[in-house]
Design a protein around this motif. Structure first.
Motif, short mmCIF file in Angstrom:
data_model
loop_
_atom_site.label_atom_id
_atom_site.label_comp_id
_atom_site.label_asym_id
_atom_site.label_seq_id
_atom_site.Cartn_x
_atom_site.Cartn_y
_atom_site.Cartn_z
N ASN A 132 35.02 33.17 73.56
CA ASN A 132 34.71 34.41 73.03
C ASN A 132 36.13 34.94 72.84
N ASN A 133 37.44 34.60 73.57
CA ASN A 133 38.55 35.13 73.27
C ASN A 133 39.42 34.16 72.85
N CYS A 134 39.13 32.90 72.09
CA CYS A 134 39.83 31.99 71.69
C CYS A 134 40.98 32.09 70.80
N VAL A 135 40.55 33.25 69.75
CA VAL A 135 41.51 33.65 68.67
C VAL A 135 42.08 34.86 69.05
N SER A 136 43.05 34.75 70.19
CA SER A 136 43.70 36.19 70.73
C SER A 136 45.04 36.28 70.34
N GLN A 137 45.62 37.32 70.41
CA GLN A 137 47.35 37.40 70.00
C GLN A 137 47.94 36.27 71.09
N GLU A 138 47.55 36.32 72.31
CA GLU A 138 48.19 35.40 73.19
C GLU A 138 48.12 34.14 72.70
N LEU A 139 47.06 33.76 72.24
CA LEU A 139 46.91 32.23 71.79
C LEU A 139 47.82 32.02 70.49
N VAL A 140 47.84 33.22 69.74
CA VAL A 140 48.61 33.19 68.24
C VAL A 140 50.07 32.75 68.91
N ASP A 141 50.59 33.79 69.81
CA ASP A 141 51.91 33.78 70.09
C ASP A 141 52.26 32.23 70.82
N SER A 142 51.37 31.67 71.66
CA SER A 142 51.55 30.51 72.12
C SER A 142 51.64 29.30 71.45
N LEU A 143 51.03 29.38 70.25
CA LEU A 143 51.10 28.48 69.23
C LEU A 143 52.35 28.47 68.19
N LEU A 144 52.45 29.74 68.24
CA LEU A 144 53.87 30.04 67.54
C LEU A 144 54.96 29.45 68.23
N ALA A 145 55.05 29.52 69.59
CA ALA A 145 56.02 29.45 70.43
C ALA A 145 56.28 27.92 70.51
N ARG A 146 54.83 27.09 70.62
CA ARG A 146 55.08 25.66 70.56
C ARG A 146 55.59 24.96 69.13
N ILE A 147 55.07 25.88 68.00
CA ILE A 147 55.64 25.25 66.81
C ILE A 147 56.84 25.59 66.69
N SER A 148 57.53 26.55 67.14
CA SER A 148 58.95 26.60 67.23
C SER A 148 59.61 25.79 67.78
N PHE A 149 58.95 25.33 69.14
CA PHE A 149 59.70 24.33 69.84
C PHE A 149 59.88 23.18 69.27
N VAL A 150 58.72 22.67 68.62
CA VAL A 150 58.56 21.29 68.01
C VAL A 150 59.41 21.35 66.94
N ASP A 151 59.55 22.35 66.04
CA ASP A 151 60.53 22.30 64.88
C ASP A 151 61.84 22.33 65.33
N GLY A 152 62.26 23.00 66.47
CA GLY A 152 63.79 23.07 66.73
C GLY A 152 64.10 21.48 67.13
N GLN A 153 63.02 20.80 67.79
CA GLN A 153 63.39 19.32 68.07
C GLN A 153 63.51 18.51 67.02
N LEU A 154 62.65 18.78 65.88
CA LEU A 154 62.69 18.05 64.70
C LEU A 154 64.19 18.11 64.11
N ILE A 155 64.44 19.39 64.16
CA ILE A 155 65.86 19.62 63.54
C ILE A 155 66.93 18.98 64.47
N ASP A 156 66.85 19.12 65.58
CA ASP A 156 67.78 18.28 66.36
C ASP A 156 67.85 16.59 66.05
N CYS A 157 66.45 16.23 65.91
CA CYS A 157 66.41 14.79 65.61
C CYS A 157 66.98 14.29 64.05
N LYS A 158 66.97 15.37 63.40
CA LYS A 158 67.28 15.01 62.06
C LYS A 158 68.77 15.01 61.94
#
Length: 204
Positions: A132-158
């Protein structure tokens, strides 16, 4: 010690598997702040009577990873650090400094087993609450944090890839220069060989 005004946001999921590593992120809400070597993040049971010495797990290497372009600092708690975690019990992550002042706190999180544990899923009510709470702000923030982390790793790899390609080009150019020098030396030796007249024993 009394909590200071929070200036660290801790981003987590609502639930984690006990068997897996736990990925969280923290972010300062003031741009000029950054973690120092005496800062720490620890996991505690949620309680109104908090004892900072009764942590479940603690991480102190908060300066090892660089923040992503969105300001998120990744932190990993490995499964062996969480061996004393109890399933279906509310915990929270706290960010503290060397004075044991609490500078940030996460929302409550729970740990569950991957198998059908009766303590994790009493009458399946906990599963329903999660759904019931799967689409929460905490989940959105967590996904953004993970995306940002992976994006940073991709930039470092490039960047590393570009550096390697640039180094490879320089090596190829240097190798070509060396080959030209070798060819010129061979030509010089050939010219010297053919320009010398044969000399007899009598000098004629």
């Amino acid at each position: 010690m009394e909590d200071t005004a929070f200036y660290v946001d801790i981003v987590t999921n609502k639930t984690y598997f006990i068997e897996d590593a736990v990925h969280i992120s923290f972010k300062f809400n003031k741009k000029f702040l950054k973690p120092i070597y005496t800062d720490w993040i620890a996991l505690y049971k949620c309680s109104s009577k908090r004892n900072l010495e009764e942590f479940v797990a603690v991480e102190t290497d908060l300066t090892l990873c660089s923040p992503t372009k969105h300001g998120f600092n990744p932190v990993i708690f490995y499964a062996n650090q969480l061996k004393n975690v109890e399933c279906n019990v509310e915990y929270e992550f706290l960010y503290g400094n060397k004075f044991n002042e609490i500078c940030g706190a996460s929302c409550p999180v729970r740990f569950i087993h991957k198998n059908d544990c009766t303590f994790c899923y009493p009458k399946n009510t906990f599963i329903n609450n999660v759904c019931n709470n799967c689409v929460s702000q905490e989940l959105v923030d967590s996904l953004l944090a993970r995306i940002s982390f992976v994006d940073g790793q991709l930039i470092d790899c490039k960047l590393q890839s570009n550096e390697i390609m640039s180094m490879n080009k320089r090596l190829i150019s240097r190798m070509n220069e060396c080959e030209l020098v070798i060819q010129k030396n061979y030509q010089l030796l050939d010219n010297l060989f053919f320009s010398n007249d044969p000399v007899t024993k009598d000098g004629y």
